[in-house]
Design a protein around this motif. Structure first.
Motif, PDB file in Angstrom:
ATOM      1  N   ILE A   1     -36.405 -39.711 -31.409  1.00 31.96           N
ATOM      2  CA  ILE A   1     -36.783 -41.151 -31.217  1.00 31.96           C
ATOM      3  C   ILE A   1     -36.648 -41.436 -30.052  1.00 31.96           C
ATOM      4  CG2 ILE A   1     -37.020 -43.213 -33.354  1.00 31.96           C
ATOM      5  CD1 ILE A   1     -35.991 -41.133 -35.104  1.00 31.96           C
ATOM      6  N   ARG A   2     -36.116 -42.546 -29.371  1.00 30.70           N
ATOM      7  CA  ARG A   2     -36.149 -42.988 -28.587  1.00 30.70           C
ATOM      8  C   ARG A   2     -36.629 -42.429 -26.781  1.00 30.70           C
ATOM      9  NH1 ARG A   2     -34.316 -44.012 -24.153  1.00 30.70           N
ATOM     10  NH2 ARG A   2     -33.947 -42.149 -23.336  1.00 30.70           N
ATOM     11  N   LEU A   3     -36.932 -41.105 -26.978  1.00 26.68           N
ATOM     12  CA  LEU A   3     -38.051 -40.936 -26.292  1.00 26.68           C
ATOM     13  C   LEU A   3     -38.915 -40.393 -26.960  1.00 26.68           C
ATOM     14  CD1 LEU A   3     -34.856 -37.647 -24.779  1.00 26.68           C
ATOM     15  CD2 LEU A   3     -35.794 -40.597 -23.193  1.00 26.68           C
ATOM     16  N   GLY A   4     -39.815 -40.348 -27.770  1.00 21.17           N
ATOM     17  CA  GLY A   4     -40.251 -40.666 -28.412  1.00 21.17           C
ATOM     18  C   GLY A   4     -41.491 -41.385 -28.196  1.00 21.17           C
ATOM     19  N   ARG A   5     -40.110 -42.730 -28.400  1.00 20.54           N
ATOM     20  CA  ARG A   5     -41.016 -44.005 -28.178  1.00 20.54           C
ATOM     21  C   ARG A   5     -41.232 -44.776 -26.899  1.00 20.54           C
ATOM     22  NH1 ARG A   5     -40.348 -47.510 -32.413  1.00 20.54           N
ATOM     23  NH2 ARG A   5     -38.749 -47.071 -34.137  1.00 20.54           N
ATOM     24  N   VAL A   6     -40.357 -43.935 -25.670  1.00 21.51           N
ATOM     25  CA  VAL A   6     -41.207 -44.107 -24.151  1.00 21.51           C
ATOM     26  C   VAL A   6     -42.199 -43.030 -23.725  1.00 21.51           C
ATOM     27  CG1 VAL A   6     -39.444 -43.435 -22.529  1.00 21.51           C
ATOM     28  CG2 VAL A   6     -38.474 -44.357 -23.480  1.00 21.51           C
ATOM     29  N   LEU A   7     -42.401 -42.157 -24.584  1.00 15.71           N
ATOM     30  CA  LEU A   7     -42.905 -40.907 -24.482  1.00 15.71           C
ATOM     31  C   LEU A   7     -44.794 -41.649 -25.051  1.00 15.71           C
ATOM     32  CD1 LEU A   7     -44.567 -38.552 -23.069  1.00 15.71           C
ATOM     33  CD2 LEU A   7     -44.029 -37.739 -25.251  1.00 15.71           C
ATOM     34  N   ALA A   8     -44.393 -42.720 -26.099  1.00 18.04           N
ATOM     35  CA  ALA A   8     -45.764 -43.219 -26.435  1.00 18.04           C
ATOM     36  C   ALA A   8     -46.194 -43.918 -25.633  1.00 18.04           C
ATOM     37  CB  ALA A   8     -45.673 -43.155 -27.646  1.00 18.04           C
ATOM     38  N   ALA A   9     -45.117 -45.285 -24.841  1.00 21.29           N
ATOM     39  CA  ALA A   9     -45.448 -46.195 -24.300  1.00 21.29           C
ATOM     40  C   ALA A   9     -46.659 -45.342 -23.374  1.00 21.29           C
ATOM     41  CB  ALA A   9     -44.755 -47.451 -24.057  1.00 21.29           C
ATOM     42  N   LEU A  10     -45.658 -44.484 -22.559  1.00 23.24           N
ATOM     43  CA  LEU A  10     -45.840 -43.897 -21.085  1.00 23.24           C
ATOM     44  C   LEU A  10     -47.346 -42.692 -21.682  1.00 23.24           C
ATOM     45  CD1 LEU A  10     -45.132 -42.689 -18.120  1.00 23.24           C
ATOM     46  CD2 LEU A  10     -44.571 -40.723 -19.284  1.00 23.24           C
ATOM     47  N   MET A  11     -47.923 -42.758 -22.332  1.00 22.09           N
ATOM     48  CA  MET A  11     -49.225 -41.866 -22.886  1.00 22.09           C
ATOM     49  C   MET A  11     -49.567 -42.235 -23.790  1.00 22.09           C
ATOM     50  SD  MET A  11     -48.108 -37.998 -21.513  1.00 22.09           S
ATOM     51  CE  MET A  11     -49.674 -37.272 -20.867  1.00 22.09           C
ATOM     52  N   PRO A  12     -50.679 -43.327 -24.097  1.00 22.20           N
ATOM     53  CA  PRO A  12     -50.883 -44.027 -25.488  1.00 22.20           C
ATOM     54  C   PRO A  12     -52.169 -43.443 -26.024  1.00 22.20           C
ATOM     55  CG  PRO A  12     -50.989 -45.285 -23.568  1.00 22.20           C
ATOM     56  CD  PRO A  12     -50.392 -44.553 -22.708  1.00 22.20           C
ATOM     57  N   ASP A  13     -52.507 -42.498 -25.034  1.00 21.58           N
ATOM     58  CA  ASP A  13     -53.894 -42.222 -25.704  1.00 21.58           C
ATOM     59  C   ASP A  13     -53.710 -41.027 -26.278  1.00 21.58           C
ATOM     60  OD1 ASP A  13     -55.288 -44.712 -24.504  1.00 21.58           O
ATOM     61  OD2 ASP A  13     -55.420 -44.033 -22.675  1.00 21.58           O
ATOM     62  N   GLU A  14     -52.647 -39.928 -26.141  1.00 24.77           N
ATOM     63  CA  GLU A  14     -52.864 -38.708 -26.352  1.00 24.77           C
ATOM     64  C   GLU A  14     -51.670 -38.857 -27.744  1.00 24.77           C
ATOM     65  OE1 GLU A  14     -52.348 -35.536 -24.871  1.00 24.77           O
ATOM     66  OE2 GLU A  14     -52.950 -36.393 -23.137  1.00 24.77           O
ATOM     67  N   PRO A  15     -52.768 -38.340 -29.163  1.00 27.15           N
ATOM     68  CA  PRO A  15     -52.805 -38.376 -30.205  1.00 27.15           C
ATOM     69  C   PRO A  15     -51.359 -37.884 -30.690  1.00 27.15           C
ATOM     70  CG  PRO A  15     -54.801 -37.124 -29.897  1.00 27.15           C
ATOM     71  CD  PRO A  15     -53.738 -37.632 -28.818  1.00 27.15           C
ATOM     72  N   GLU A  16     -51.411 -36.841 -30.196  1.00 25.35           N
ATOM     73  CA  GLU A  16     -50.398 -35.568 -30.827  1.00 25.35           C
ATOM     74  C   GLU A  16     -48.731 -36.300 -30.476  1.00 25.35           C
ATOM     75  OE1 GLU A  16     -49.598 -31.940 -31.683  1.00 25.35           O
ATOM     76  OE2 GLU A  16     -50.471 -34.023 -32.979  1.00 25.35           O
ATOM     77  N   VAL A  17     -48.462 -37.170 -29.427  1.00 23.68           N
ATOM     78  CA  VAL A  17     -47.623 -38.019 -29.203  1.00 23.68           C
ATOM     79  C   VAL A  17     -46.611 -38.949 -29.800  1.00 23.68           C
ATOM     80  CG1 VAL A  17     -46.376 -39.292 -27.169  1.00 23.68           C
ATOM     81  CG2 VAL A  17     -47.669 -37.429 -26.244  1.00 23.68           C
TER      82      VAL A  17
ATOM     83  N   GLY B   1     -48.666 -38.620 -33.400  1.00 22.08           N
ATOM     84  CA  GLY B   1     -48.792 -37.946 -34.542  1.00 22.08           C
ATOM     85  C   GLY B   1     -47.057 -37.568 -34.649  1.00 22.08           C
ATOM     86  N   LEU B   2     -45.918 -37.122 -33.270  1.00 25.13           N
ATOM     87  CA  LEU B   2     -44.514 -36.475 -32.964  1.00 25.13           C
ATOM     88  C   LEU B   2     -43.463 -38.433 -33.393  1.00 25.13           C
ATOM     89  CD1 LEU B   2     -42.264 -34.866 -33.104  1.00 25.13           C
ATOM     90  CD2 LEU B   2     -42.766 -35.034 -29.684  1.00 25.13           C
ATOM     91  N   LEU B   3     -44.354 -38.522 -32.686  1.00 32.53           N
ATOM     92  CA  LEU B   3     -43.278 -40.010 -33.428  1.00 32.53           C
ATOM     93  C   LEU B   3     -42.745 -40.582 -34.921  1.00 32.53           C
ATOM     94  CD1 LEU B   3     -41.088 -42.894 -32.092  1.00 32.53           C
ATOM     95  CD2 LEU B   3     -43.784 -43.619 -31.652  1.00 32.53           C
ATOM     96  N   ALA B   4     -44.347 -40.389 -34.841  1.00 33.44           N
ATOM     97  CA  ALA B   4     -44.532 -40.825 -36.478  1.00 33.44           C
ATOM     98  C   ALA B   4     -44.132 -40.146 -37.120  1.00 33.44           C
ATOM     99  CB  ALA B   4     -46.279 -40.800 -37.431  1.00 33.44           C
ATOM    100  N   LEU B   5     -43.946 -38.613 -37.085  1.00 34.89           N
ATOM    101  CA  LEU B   5     -43.299 -37.481 -38.080  1.00 34.89           C
ATOM    102  C   LEU B   5     -41.663 -37.896 -37.803  1.00 34.89           C
ATOM    103  CD1 LEU B   5     -42.692 -34.736 -39.028  1.00 34.89           C
ATOM    104  CD2 LEU B   5     -43.018 -33.555 -37.059  1.00 34.89           C
ATOM    105  N   MET B   6     -41.045 -37.781 -36.596  1.00 33.48           N
ATOM    106  CA  MET B   6     -39.959 -38.325 -36.412  1.00 33.48           C
ATOM    107  C   MET B   6     -39.469 -39.399 -37.921  1.00 33.48           C
ATOM    108  SD  MET B   6     -38.949 -37.681 -32.887  1.00 33.48           S
ATOM    109  CE  MET B   6     -39.909 -38.082 -31.662  1.00 33.48           C
ATOM    110  N   LEU B   7     -40.138 -40.612 -36.975  1.00 37.20           N
ATOM    111  CA  LEU B   7     -39.724 -41.858 -38.180  1.00 37.20           C
ATOM    112  C   LEU B   7     -40.099 -42.029 -39.670  1.00 37.20           C
ATOM    113  CD1 LEU B   7     -42.038 -44.251 -35.770  1.00 37.20           C
ATOM    114  CD2 LEU B   7     -39.658 -44.196 -36.236  1.00 37.20           C
ATOM    115  N   LEU B   8     -40.801 -41.052 -40.033  1.00 36.88           N
ATOM    116  CA  LEU B   8     -40.747 -40.505 -41.292  1.00 36.88           C
ATOM    117  C   LEU B   8     -40.133 -40.302 -41.542  1.00 36.88           C
ATOM    118  CD1 LEU B   8     -44.906 -40.438 -41.926  1.00 36.88           C
ATOM    119  CD2 LEU B   8     -43.484 -41.858 -42.765  1.00 36.88           C
TER     120      LEU B   8
END
Length: 395
Positions: free
Chosen positions: A205-221, A223-230
């Motif tokens: 999850i930590r790495l997912g947050r870093v990746l989401a900040a790095l690539m905010p326009d990639e919807p699958e990034v 989506g993966l963060l949302a999936l892990m959090l839920l």
């Protein structure tokens, strides 16, 4: 002195530094392992140094220099050794590229597009994800010897083909993103599916947050963060005080982490606005539907089945089909679901047999249900899974 704990903490960083110097992940891994063997020999008597990572990196670098000097020609070995020595001063403050996080940067580096997707994911999980060969094999639903052979072949291909392992430039990231997402998801899933390694899920999850900040326009990034959090939101209700797994229908939903649920829902809505659905986004939406329902019986199963229908279009795997069958059983009954389950080639997957047992029990076929649960018990690979199956068998 817990040297294994020190090694687990510092291994990824040491390999990352050496990969940047050497450009050879196989050699980097070997010399870091050699350095740890030396640490096991010396630290109990000399004490753990103030900077364990620095000690491991320096020792591994010296061993790499020695190996290059031994194995290369005189001119070539001197050139490489001088380059490695010159890189020593720049390792900690040198060019990091756009990926600032050490662990995530090394995952991008290892997910090289010259390797087949499954191979690059498996190799990265083994080298960087903290997973054993047995755990990687379980993630891919193959026997451990089969996975061990794949990993060896992958390392040999890297060595023989001279595949360059370097910190990727920004333009390299999209081609490697699929592998990186798969690595993070499987690391998360290993931590989520067992009861004694929650740190894996937390790191994913930590790495997912870093990746989401790095690539905010990639919807699958997203989506993966949302999936892990839920999914992670259910952990407080998913494990008993005795450490046993609690299946979704039996969980106290009042114990779910509402903060994670709300964050996950917000991310799913963000994905929906983009209108570019992918496997992780659809799985996140399925989990959002589950988290909306106060009880299992009040779940909108029609919506869940519809989402699984979409998922089967973009990711038509047997495991997805199995999960869809579970939803079909709730919407249209166990008979139709059993036909779907029996058509799947998942004989080595314990959940396949557990689902069959549940459907057979609901259809009033207790002897066949017991046989299915017995098979599931033989196929289960963790103590937590075996405990759940025994409880179902005895119930």
């Amino acid at each position: 002195m817990n040297l294994d704990g020190v090694f687990r903490r510092e291994y990824g960083r040491a390999v990352s530094v050496l990969v940047r110097s050497l450009g050879d992940i196989g050699l980097a891994e070997e010399v870091v392992q050699d350095a740890f063997v030396e640490a096991v020999r010396r630290w109990p008597a000399d004490g753990v140094p103030p900077s364990p990572a620095g000690w491991l990196i320096t020792t591994a670098r010296n061993r790499a220099i020695d190996r290059l000097r031994r194995e290369a020609t005189r001119e070539e070995r001197h050139r490489q050794a001088l380059e490695l020595l010159a890189a020593e001063r720049g390792d900690e403050e040198g060019e990091e590229g756009v990926v600032r996080d050490d662990r995530l940067r090394l995952i991008f580096t290892c997910c090289h597009p010259s390797l087949a997707m499954g191979v690059r994911v498996a190799l990265t999980l083994r080298l960087l994800g903290g997973l054993t060969t047995e755990e990687v094999a379980r993630a891919f639903l193959v026997p451990e010897p089969t996975m061990a052979q794949r990993l060896v072949r992958a390392k040999n291909k890297i060595r023989d083909a001279g595949i360059p392992y370097r910190v990727p430039y920004e333009a390299d990231l999209p081609a490697r993103l699929g592998g990186v997402l798969a690595v993070l998801y499987l690391i998360f899933n290993e931590g989520y599916s067992t009861v004694d390694r929650p740190e894996l899920s937390a790191e994913a999850i930590r790495l997912g947050r870093v990746l989401a900040a790095l690539m905010p326009d990639e919807p699958e990034v997203t989506g993966l963060l949302a999936l892990m959090l839920l999914s992670e939101s259910r952990r407080p209700a998913r494990v008993t005080d005795d450490g046993e797994l609690v299946l979704l229908p039996d969980q106290d939903r009042g114990r779910w982490d509402r903060g994670m649920v709300e964050e996950g829902h917000a991310l799913v809505r963000q994905c929906l606005r983009r209108g570019r659905p992918g496997p992780y986004q659809i799985q996140a939406a399925i989990n959002a539907v589950h988290s909306d329902a106060p009880t299992t019986g009040e779940t909108d199963w029609a919506q869940v089945v519809a989402l699984y229908d979409q998922l089967m279009v973009v990711a038509p795997t047997p495991v997805v089909a199995l999960n869809r069958a579970v939803a079909v059983a709730e919407l249209r009954g166990p008979a139709e679901a059993l036909d779907l389950v029996d058509a799947l080639a998942l004989d080595r997957y314990h959940l396949h047999h557990s689902v069959r047992g549940n459907l057979l029990r609901r259809l009033g076929r207790p002897d066949e249900a017991a046989a299915a649960y017995e098979t599931a018990l033989r196929m289960a690979t963790t103590d937590a899974d075996r405990t759940v199956v025994r409880r179902l068998l005895d119930g």
